[in-house]
Write a protein that holds these residues in place. Sequence first.
Motif, PDB file in Angstrom:
ATOM      1  N   PHE A 168      42.480  41.287  40.301  1.00 38.11           N
ATOM      2  CA  PHE A 168      42.193  41.608  38.819  1.00 38.11           C
ATOM      3  C   PHE A 168      43.672  42.635  38.349  1.00 38.11           C
ATOM      4  O   PHE A 168      43.941  42.220  37.162  1.00 38.11           O
ATOM      5  N   ARG A 169      43.933  43.393  39.193  1.00 37.02           N
ATOM      6  CA  ARG A 169      45.062  44.296  38.915  1.00 37.02           C
ATOM      7  C   ARG A 169      46.381  43.305  38.569  1.00 37.02           C
ATOM      8  O   ARG A 169      46.917  43.681  37.309  1.00 37.02           O
ATOM      9  N   ARG A 170      46.670  42.378  39.546  1.00 35.23           N
ATOM     10  CA  ARG A 170      47.774  41.525  39.038  1.00 35.23           C
ATOM     11  C   ARG A 170      47.142  40.664  37.824  1.00 35.23           C
ATOM     12  O   ARG A 170      48.531  40.703  36.772  1.00 35.23           O
ATOM     13  N   ALA A 171      46.291  40.213  37.766  1.00 33.86           N
ATOM     14  CA  ALA A 171      46.007  39.343  36.395  1.00 33.86           C
ATOM     15  C   ALA A 171      46.181  40.335  35.211  1.00 33.86           C
ATOM     16  O   ALA A 171      46.629  39.619  34.001  1.00 33.86           O
ATOM     17  N   ALA A 172      45.632  41.431  35.207  1.00 35.21           N
ATOM     18  CA  ALA A 172      45.562  42.264  34.151  1.00 35.21           C
ATOM     19  C   ALA A 172      47.078  42.626  33.737  1.00 35.21           C
ATOM     20  O   ALA A 172      47.340  42.645  32.674  1.00 35.21           O
ATOM     21  N   ALA A 173      47.790  42.922  34.774  1.00 38.43           N
ATOM     22  CA  ALA A 173      49.150  43.357  34.276  1.00 38.43           C
ATOM     23  C   ALA A 173      50.054  42.125  33.768  1.00 38.43           C
ATOM     24  O   ALA A 173      50.700  42.311  32.759  1.00 38.43           O
ATOM     25  N   ARG A 174      49.593  40.945  34.356  1.00 37.88           N
ATOM     26  CA  ARG A 174      50.454  39.679  33.933  1.00 37.88           C
ATOM     27  C   ARG A 174      49.875  39.374  32.336  1.00 37.88           C
ATOM     28  O   ARG A 174      50.766  39.182  31.417  1.00 37.88           O
ATOM     29  N   SER A 175      48.879  39.772  32.242  1.00 39.16           N
ATOM     30  CA  SER A 175      48.320  39.168  30.831  1.00 39.16           C
ATOM     31  C   SER A 175      48.450  40.492  29.719  1.00 39.16           C
ATOM     32  O   SER A 175      48.389  40.162  28.394  1.00 39.16           O
ATOM     33  N   GLY A 176      48.561  41.636  30.402  1.00 38.55           N
ATOM     34  CA  GLY A 176      48.568  42.636  29.364  1.00 38.55           C
ATOM     35  C   GLY A 176      47.529  43.129  28.789  1.00 38.55           C
ATOM     36  O   GLY A 176      47.372  44.068  27.877  1.00 38.55           O
ATOM     37  N   ILE A 177      46.345  42.483  29.332  1.00 44.62           N
ATOM     38  CA  ILE A 177      44.983  43.037  28.610  1.00 44.62           C
ATOM     39  C   ILE A 177      44.268  44.038  29.305  1.00 44.62           C
ATOM     40  O   ILE A 177      44.751  44.265  30.624  1.00 44.62           O
ATOM     41  N   ALA A 178      43.440  44.795  28.876  1.00 46.25           N
ATOM     42  CA  ALA A 178      42.689  45.774  29.457  1.00 46.25           C
ATOM     43  C   ALA A 178      41.118  45.053  29.664  1.00 46.25           C
ATOM     44  O   ALA A 178      40.690  44.750  28.488  1.00 46.25           O
ATOM     45  N   PRO A 179      40.997  44.431  30.746  1.00 42.05           N
ATOM     46  CA  PRO A 179      39.894  43.537  31.033  1.00 42.05           C
ATOM     47  C   PRO A 179      38.530  44.348  30.459  1.00 42.05           C
ATOM     48  O   PRO A 179      38.377  45.705  30.772  1.00 42.05           O
ATOM     49  N   ARG A 180      37.736  43.589  29.627  1.00 45.06           N
ATOM     50  CA  ARG A 180      36.585  44.414  29.230  1.00 45.06           C
ATOM     51  C   ARG A 180      35.316  43.828  30.422  1.00 45.06           C
ATOM     52  O   ARG A 180      34.236  44.324  30.400  1.00 45.06           O
ATOM     53  N   LYS A 181      35.682  42.757  31.315  1.00 51.96           N
ATOM     54  CA  LYS A 181      34.775  42.188  32.086  1.00 51.96           C
ATOM     55  C   LYS A 181      35.296  41.934  33.405  1.00 51.96           C
ATOM     56  O   LYS A 181      36.482  41.223  33.275  1.00 51.96           O
ATOM     57  N   LEU A 182      34.884  42.188  34.403  1.00 57.19           N
ATOM     58  CA  LEU A 182      35.510  41.595  35.788  1.00 57.19           C
ATOM     59  C   LEU A 182      34.098  41.169  36.466  1.00 57.19           C
ATOM     60  O   LEU A 182      32.998  41.996  36.847  1.00 57.19           O
ATOM     61  N   VAL A 183      34.180  39.848  36.926  1.00 59.35           N
ATOM     62  CA  VAL A 183      33.054  39.326  37.662  1.00 59.35           C
ATOM     63  C   VAL A 183      33.198  39.487  39.258  1.00 59.35           C
ATOM     64  O   VAL A 183      34.443  38.804  39.632  1.00 59.35           O
ATOM     65  N   PHE A 184      32.515  40.025  40.167  1.00 61.22           N
ATOM     66  CA  PHE A 184      32.643  40.253  41.348  1.00 61.22           C
ATOM     67  C   PHE A 184      31.420  38.912  41.928  1.00 61.22           C
ATOM     68  O   PHE A 184      30.308  39.446  42.100  1.00 61.22           O
ATOM     69  N   GLY A 185      32.041  37.941  42.397  1.00 62.78           N
ATOM     70  CA  GLY A 185      30.950  36.867  43.034  1.00 62.78           C
ATOM     71  C   GLY A 185      30.690  37.581  44.486  1.00 62.78           C
ATOM     72  O   GLY A 185      31.345  37.638  45.174  1.00 62.78           O
ATOM     73  N   SER A 186      29.481  37.831  44.400  1.00 55.40           N
ATOM     74  CA  SER A 186      29.126  38.953  45.659  1.00 55.40           C
ATOM     75  C   SER A 186      29.043  38.212  46.944  1.00 55.40           C
ATOM     76  O   SER A 186      29.419  38.918  47.975  1.00 55.40           O
ATOM     77  N   GLY A 187      28.458  36.944  47.128  1.00 55.32           N
ATOM     78  CA  GLY A 187      28.392  36.421  48.383  1.00 55.32           C
ATOM     79  C   GLY A 187      27.403  37.038  49.203  1.00 55.32           C
ATOM     80  O   GLY A 187      27.391  36.719  50.349  1.00 55.32           O
ATOM     81  N   PHE A 188      26.510  37.812  48.771  1.00 59.26           N
ATOM     82  CA  PHE A 188      25.349  38.517  49.383  1.00 59.26           C
ATOM     83  C   PHE A 188      24.401  37.481  50.006  1.00 59.26           C
ATOM     84  O   PHE A 188      23.901  36.660  49.314  1.00 59.26           O
TER      85      PHE A 188
END
Length: 422
Positions: free
Chosen positions: A206-226
């Motif tokens: 997520f950090r890498r993708a935010a840096a590349r895109s230059g956006i401040a993400p409003r949503k991050l989805v963690f597929g939990s796998g619980f």
Amino acid sequence: MRARLLQVAAQTGTPVYVYDLDEAVRRCQALTETFQGRFGLSYAVKANPNLQLLAGLLPYVDTLDVSSYREVERALLVGCPAERITFSGPAKRAGEVRGAVEQQIGELVLESVAEAELADSAARERGVRQPVLIRINPANGPKKFGVSFSGKASQFGVDEEVLDEAIDRIQQLPGLDLVGFHIYSGTNSLDPEAITQNFAIFIELFRRAAARSGIAPRKLVFGSGFGVPYGAGEQPLDIEAVAATAVPMIDELKRDPTFANARCVLELGRWLVAPAGWLLTGVIAQKHSRGTELRACDAGFNNHLAACGMMGTVIRRNWRFDNISNPQGAPAEYTLVGPLCTSIDVLASKLTLPEVRLGDVIAVENSGAYGLTASPTRFISHPEPAEVLLVGDEIRDATESALNTWTTVDAQGQPRSGTGAG
Ligand SMILES: Cc1ncc(COP(=O)(O)O)c(C=O)c1O
């Protein structure tokens, strides 16, 4: 619960799926509390799309994550506002993407650049900007997941190795509004360490993708796998242990101004609803064959593919079964088979249960997820199981007719009849 299940079987007959809404709600609340509000919840409709269950869960989750346009319709039917729908899934048809854009769903979860291009033209045709999340497929993932999609060829998401190019291309598409990122790379883990190691991988991406895109993400989805303990020897997932590591991880992420306003969401299905559901099946025949006590039930893999070990399991293991009609019976070893004319229709082999007699009702535990919806009910044309929702003291019929006439519920949970759209 035994008495309640027996009451359902007596009223409805077997086979019948029973869903305990109160338990599913308690599980939603337990997650929210244990993670101290760090995560919103996204319920994966595929786990159990029963309309009455969906309506009952809706107040306790941020979003319903759907994986087909028919699931978009189901979410809308139960009164879910379009902006609380997310749509993941590979190989979305062009019409599905257009439909989702027309409905103005919350976020389309992009699984590929080609899908992004489809969504972009649909959005521009309508003169809107469609919010999207990019689903990333990690190159690495810890072991100890039932199934993992990371680090191998997969139809799901954009491979980490080509993420930068995908982000660049998607950001050139004027019809799309890149809101954040989504990862779901492994299912059914009972290991807190594996789950939090996976979260650490997500956060790095997520950090890498935010840096590349230059956006401040409003949503991050963690597929939990619980995961849930299907086998007799397994223990439930220790969510406190997951939270003990995950909460500080999220806090640290959110100290970074880029992520300060990101809504982190746990996406999951089975953990919420599997333990809140049972399949009740009646014993309709018995046979002693070459040293084995066979009992034939009125439900087989046509009604519960997963319990028969045919959904993502390499080696078939017995699930948890209970002879609710005769809990005090003398224990003996049984092989439970279904009603289908094929030798692979085995529910459990060499399982110790209290004496199983003709007419007894067997409960298959952990059946609230990937049960009826994930089963080939048309095979050999047996009747479809009924569905029942337990709410407080009430036993509500939650069966949806196979004739596509749905008894639906409105946002207040009141029944409403209608013909299935689409
Ligand atoms: C994108 C996505 N989200 C959520 C889920 C739900 O998984 P589970 O029911 O194991 O929590 C799945 C399952 O395949 C999925 O593909």
